[in-house]
Design a protein around this motif. Structure first.
Motif, PDB file in Angstrom:
ATOM      1  N   ALA A 113       0.837  -1.203   0.000  1.00 18.06           N
ATOM      2  CA  ALA A 113       0.000   0.000   0.000  1.00 18.06           C
ATOM      3  C   ALA A 113       0.865   1.244   0.000  1.00 18.06           C
ATOM      4  O   ALA A 113       2.056   1.204   0.337  1.00 18.06           O
ATOM      5  N   PHE A 114       0.260   2.350  -0.371  1.00 18.66           N
ATOM      6  CA  PHE A 114       0.931   3.647  -0.287  1.00 18.66           C
ATOM      7  C   PHE A 114       0.752   4.245   1.105  1.00 18.66           C
ATOM      8  O   PHE A 114      -0.257   4.012   1.776  1.00 18.66           O
ATOM      9  N   ARG A 115       1.737   5.042   1.505  1.00 14.88           N
ATOM     10  CA  ARG A 115       1.574   5.882   2.695  1.00 14.88           C
ATOM     11  C   ARG A 115       0.729   7.097   2.318  1.00 14.88           C
ATOM     12  O   ARG A 115       0.897   7.680   1.245  1.00 14.88           O
ATOM     13  N   SER A 116      -0.140   7.494   3.221  1.00 15.57           N
ATOM     14  CA  SER A 116      -0.886   8.730   3.022  1.00 15.57           C
ATOM     15  C   SER A 116       0.075   9.909   3.052  1.00 15.57           C
ATOM     16  O   SER A 116       0.990   9.962   3.885  1.00 15.57           O
ATOM     17  N   THR A 117      -0.133  10.876   2.172  1.00 13.17           N
ATOM     18  CA  THR A 117       0.685  12.082   2.193  1.00 13.17           C
ATOM     19  C   THR A 117       0.264  13.026   3.314  1.00 13.17           C
ATOM     20  O   THR A 117       0.930  14.025   3.573  1.00 13.17           O
ATOM     21  N   HIS A 118      -0.834  12.684   3.986  1.00 12.78           N
ATOM     22  CA  HIS A 118      -1.342  13.536   5.060  1.00 12.78           C
ATOM     23  C   HIS A 118      -0.897  13.069   6.445  1.00 12.78           C
ATOM     24  O   HIS A 118      -0.672  13.888   7.331  1.00 12.78           O
ATOM     25  N   ASP A 119      -0.782  11.746   6.643  1.00 16.05           N
ATOM     26  CA  ASP A 119      -0.448  11.260   7.992  1.00 16.05           C
ATOM     27  C   ASP A 119       0.500  10.060   7.993  1.00 16.05           C
ATOM     28  O   ASP A 119       0.759   9.479   9.050  1.00 16.05           O
ATOM     29  N   ASP A 120       0.983   9.649   6.823  1.00 17.13           N
ATOM     30  CA  ASP A 120       1.921   8.522   6.690  1.00 17.13           C
ATOM     31  C   ASP A 120       1.313   7.165   7.010  1.00 17.13           C
ATOM     32  O   ASP A 120       2.029   6.156   7.048  1.00 17.13           O
ATOM     33  N   LEU A 121       0.023   7.100   7.239  1.00 15.04           N
ATOM     34  CA  LEU A 121      -0.634   5.824   7.510  1.00 15.04           C
ATOM     35  C   LEU A 121      -0.975   5.120   6.197  1.00 15.04           C
ATOM     36  O   LEU A 121      -1.034   5.748   5.137  1.00 15.04           O
ATOM     37  N   PRO A 122      -1.223   3.803   6.234  1.00 12.02           N
ATOM     38  CA  PRO A 122      -1.519   3.077   4.997  1.00 12.02           C
ATOM     39  C   PRO A 122      -2.799   3.559   4.327  1.00 12.02           C
ATOM     40  O   PRO A 122      -3.791   3.878   4.994  1.00 12.02           O
ATOM     41  N   GLU A 123      -2.749   3.619   3.010  1.00 15.89           N
ATOM     42  CA  GLU A 123      -3.938   3.921   2.204  1.00 15.89           C
ATOM     43  C   GLU A 123      -4.526   2.602   1.715  1.00 15.89           C
ATOM     44  O   GLU A 123      -4.023   2.008   0.764  1.00 15.89           O
ATOM     45  N   PRO A 124      -5.602   2.114   2.348  1.00 10.30           N
ATOM     46  CA  PRO A 124      -6.096   0.769   2.025  1.00 10.30           C
ATOM     47  C   PRO A 124      -6.897   0.674   0.734  1.00 10.30           C
ATOM     48  O   PRO A 124      -7.078  -0.423   0.209  1.00 10.30           O
ATOM     49  N   LEU A 125      -7.350   1.804   0.199  1.00 13.79           N
ATOM     50  CA  LEU A 125      -8.278   1.755  -0.925  1.00 13.79           C
ATOM     51  C   LEU A 125      -7.628   2.047  -2.261  1.00 13.79           C
ATOM     52  O   LEU A 125      -8.297   2.305  -3.256  1.00 13.79           O
ATOM     53  N   CYS A 126      -6.300   2.006  -2.284  1.00 13.62           N
ATOM     54  CA  CYS A 126      -5.533   1.896  -3.524  1.00 13.62           C
ATOM     55  C   CYS A 126      -4.324   1.057  -3.153  1.00 13.62           C
ATOM     56  O   CYS A 126      -3.228   1.575  -2.912  1.00 13.62           O
ATOM     57  N   ALA A 127      -4.532  -0.232  -3.082  1.00 16.29           N
ATOM     58  CA  ALA A 127      -3.527  -1.143  -2.531  1.00 16.29           C
ATOM     59  C   ALA A 127      -3.740  -2.539  -3.103  1.00 16.29           C
ATOM     60  O   ALA A 127      -4.807  -2.849  -3.636  1.00 16.29           O
ATOM     61  N   ILE A 128      -2.714  -3.364  -2.988  1.00 11.68           N
ATOM     62  CA  ILE A 128      -2.810  -4.766  -3.395  1.00 11.68           C
ATOM     63  C   ILE A 128      -2.916  -5.616  -2.136  1.00 11.68           C
ATOM     64  O   ILE A 128      -2.019  -5.601  -1.287  1.00 11.68           O
ATOM     65  N   TRP A 129      -4.026  -6.317  -2.012  1.00 12.09           N
ATOM     66  CA  TRP A 129      -4.285  -7.207  -0.882  1.00 12.09           C
ATOM     67  C   TRP A 129      -4.003  -8.634  -1.331  1.00 12.09           C
ATOM     68  O   TRP A 129      -4.618  -9.138  -2.269  1.00 12.09           O
ATOM     69  N   GLU A 130      -3.066  -9.281  -0.648  1.00 10.96           N
ATOM     70  CA  GLU A 130      -2.642 -10.625  -1.038  1.00 10.96           C
ATOM     71  C   GLU A 130      -3.600 -11.696  -0.485  1.00 10.96           C
ATOM     72  O   GLU A 130      -4.313 -11.458   0.493  1.00 10.96           O
ATOM     73  N   PRO A 131      -3.574 -12.915  -1.096  1.00  6.99           N
ATOM     74  CA  PRO A 131      -4.445 -13.992  -0.600  1.00  6.99           C
ATOM     75  C   PRO A 131      -4.212 -14.333   0.865  1.00  6.99           C
ATOM     76  O   PRO A 131      -5.160 -14.704   1.579  1.00  6.99           O
ATOM     77  N   LEU A 132      -2.974 -14.200   1.336  1.00  7.90           N
ATOM     78  CA  LEU A 132      -2.694 -14.589   2.721  1.00  7.90           C
ATOM     79  C   LEU A 132      -3.339 -13.663   3.740  1.00  7.90           C
ATOM     80  O   LEU A 132      -3.357 -13.959   4.934  1.00  7.90           O
ATOM     81  N   SER A 133      -3.899 -12.530   3.303  1.00  6.61           N
ATOM     82  CA  SER A 133      -4.590 -11.632   4.231  1.00  6.61           C
ATOM     83  C   SER A 133      -6.037 -12.039   4.467  1.00  6.61           C
ATOM     84  O   SER A 133      -6.690 -11.528   5.381  1.00  6.61           O
ATOM     85  N   ALA A 134      -6.560 -12.955   3.671  1.00  2.00           N
ATOM     86  CA  ALA A 134      -7.997 -13.248   3.695  1.00  2.00           C
ATOM     87  C   ALA A 134      -8.476 -13.772   5.044  1.00  2.00           C
ATOM     88  O   ALA A 134      -9.525 -13.353   5.554  1.00  2.00           O
ATOM     89  N   ALA A 135      -7.734 -14.699   5.637  1.00  2.00           N
ATOM     90  CA  ALA A 135      -8.156 -15.252   6.927  1.00  2.00           C
ATOM     91  C   ALA A 135      -8.185 -14.170   7.998  1.00  2.00           C
ATOM     92  O   ALA A 135      -9.109 -14.104   8.823  1.00  2.00           O
ATOM     93  N   ALA A 136      -7.183 -13.303   7.978  1.00  2.00           N
ATOM     94  CA  ALA A 136      -7.134 -12.225   8.962  1.00  2.00           C
ATOM     95  C   ALA A 136      -8.273 -11.233   8.741  1.00  2.00           C
ATOM     96  O   ALA A 136      -8.826 -10.688   9.712  1.00  2.00           O
ATOM     97  N   VAL A 137      -8.643 -10.991   7.488  1.00  2.00           N
ATOM     98  CA  VAL A 137      -9.780 -10.109   7.203  1.00  2.00           C
ATOM     99  C   VAL A 137     -11.063 -10.706   7.758  1.00  2.00           C
ATOM    100  O   VAL A 137     -11.890 -10.010   8.368  1.00  2.00           O
ATOM    101  N   ARG A 138     -11.241 -12.017   7.561  1.00  2.00           N
ATOM    102  CA  ARG A 138     -12.437 -12.678   8.110  1.00  2.00           C
ATOM    103  C   ARG A 138     -12.485 -12.529   9.626  1.00  2.00           C
ATOM    104  O   ARG A 138     -13.539 -12.236  10.200  1.00  2.00           O
ATOM    105  N   ASN A 139     -11.362 -12.740  10.278  1.00  2.00           N
ATOM    106  CA  ASN A 139     -11.322 -12.623  11.739  1.00  2.00           C
ATOM    107  C   ASN A 139     -11.571 -11.183  12.180  1.00  2.00           C
ATOM    108  O   ASN A 139     -12.220 -10.934  13.202  1.00  2.00           O
ATOM    109  N   TRP A 140     -11.037 -10.252  11.433  1.00  2.00           N
ATOM    110  CA  TRP A 140     -11.228  -8.839  11.729  1.00  2.00           C
ATOM    111  C   TRP A 140     -12.722  -8.485  11.723  1.00  2.00           C
ATOM    112  O   TRP A 140     -13.230  -7.828  12.633  1.00  2.00           O
ATOM    113  N   ILE A 141     -13.416  -8.953  10.697  1.00  2.00           N
ATOM    114  CA  ILE A 141     -14.851  -8.700  10.592  1.00  2.00           C
ATOM    115  C   ILE A 141     -15.611  -9.436  11.690  1.00  2.00           C
ATOM    116  O   ILE A 141     -16.548  -8.893  12.296  1.00  2.00           O
ATOM    117  N   ALA A 142     -15.210 -10.682  11.980  1.00  2.00           N
ATOM    118  CA  ALA A 142     -15.875 -11.464  13.034  1.00  2.00           C
ATOM    119  C   ALA A 142     -15.758 -10.797  14.399  1.00  2.00           C
ATOM    120  O   ALA A 142     -16.623 -10.968  15.269  1.00  2.00           O
TER     121      ALA A 142
END
Length: 278
Positions: free
Chosen positions: A124-153
């Motif tokens: 992901a890119f760093r935000s130019t405003h606060d240096d935090l990750p920009e999640p909505l222009c990023a590449i999400w890999e398959p290995l993140s899927a389980a963690a995303v499910r847990n995050w939502i759960a």
């Protein structure tokens, strides 16, 4: 496995556009909608490209023509689209892009793809405003899927907080304003001005309290506003109009019109406030 994962594209187009007061996906830049523009950009880089929609959006005019992935969860924002895409195509990495990023160009996306690290949860890119990750222009890999499910759960909704807590490769944006998004009519106008769009000439008539606040009955003006909604946002800023669009009627060339109709040069536009007491 992850190094070989193909990259699919997903345009996030499931938002309610409450602050814009009109569907952001349908906003026009260079003669095409934001949604079409984003879909075309991703299609140049990805093996397959889809748009993310809510269940109630599948048949609407702005989205029906595109291949869709429908949210599984409701009311959790853009993470719903990411999760649905990972569920439907678990073998793919996902180049995620919000539809309301008019300054993103092909070069920015190619740079993101070239710097991709498949061994991490995301790139992901760093935000130019606060240096935090920009999640909505990023590449999400398959290995993140389980963690995303847990995050939502665990009742977590924020994709940025997810990336803050994940193993992520962070990049500096090659173009400082590339990820500036557009959420309001004022921001849309600013974006059009920044893109040096050619202004059109309009003739505006003011009634009742608008006449008092503007200090004139009518005026001719140049503007980059492409709809009555955007024109009213500009006039609110100029004259301090306080009424909201849902309190008014708008007429174009002496006929009542939709707030999102297309304005043409030399159109006559009138904003009509409610009569006193109603």
């Amino acid at each position: 496995m992850n190094a070989a994962a193909p990259i699919y594209g997903l345009v996030l187009a499931g938002g309610a556009s409450r602050r814009m007061h009109t569907d952001k996906a349908a906003l026009q830049y260079d003669g095409q909608s934001q949604l079409q523009r984003a879909f075309t950009l991703l299609s140049k880089l990805c093996e397959k490209t889809f748009i993310s929609v809510r269940k109630d959006q599948t048949g609407d005019a702005a989205r029906a023509a595109f291949p869709q992935i429908v949210d599984i969860h409701e009311d959790i924002g853009p993470l719903a689209g990411i999760h649905a895409a990972q569920t439907q195509h678990p073998h793919a990495a996902w180049l995620i892009m919000a539809c309301d990023l008019p300054f993103v160009d092909e070069g920015t996306l190619r740079y993101l793809s070239a710097q991709r690290d498949p061994s991490r949860a995301a790139t992901a890119f760093r935000s130019t405003h606060d240096d935090l990750p920009e999640p909505l222009c990023a590449i999400w890999e398959p290995l993140s899927a389980a963690a995303v499910r847990n995050w939502i759960a665990n009742n977590q909704k924020c994709p940025r907080k997810f990336l803050i807590n994940a193993d992520v490769t962070l990049l500096t944006q090659p173009q400082a304003n590339a990820l500036d998004n557009v959420n309001t009519p004022d921001e849309h106008l600013q974006a059009l001005r920044a893109m040096n769009k050619n202004p059109i000439k309009l003739h505006v008539q003011y009634f009742a309290l608008f006449r008092e606040q503007a200090g004139k009955r009518n005026e001719s003006m140049e503007t980059v506003a492409t709809s009555p909604a955007l024109l009213y946002a500009e006039l609110k800023q100029r004259y301090g109009f306080r009424l909201e669009m849902n309190q008014l009627k708008v007429a174009i060339n002496n006929e009542f019109s939709d707030w999102h109709a297309s304005l043409q040069t030399n159109d006559h536009v009138a904003f009509i406030p409610p009569v006193a007491g109603g």
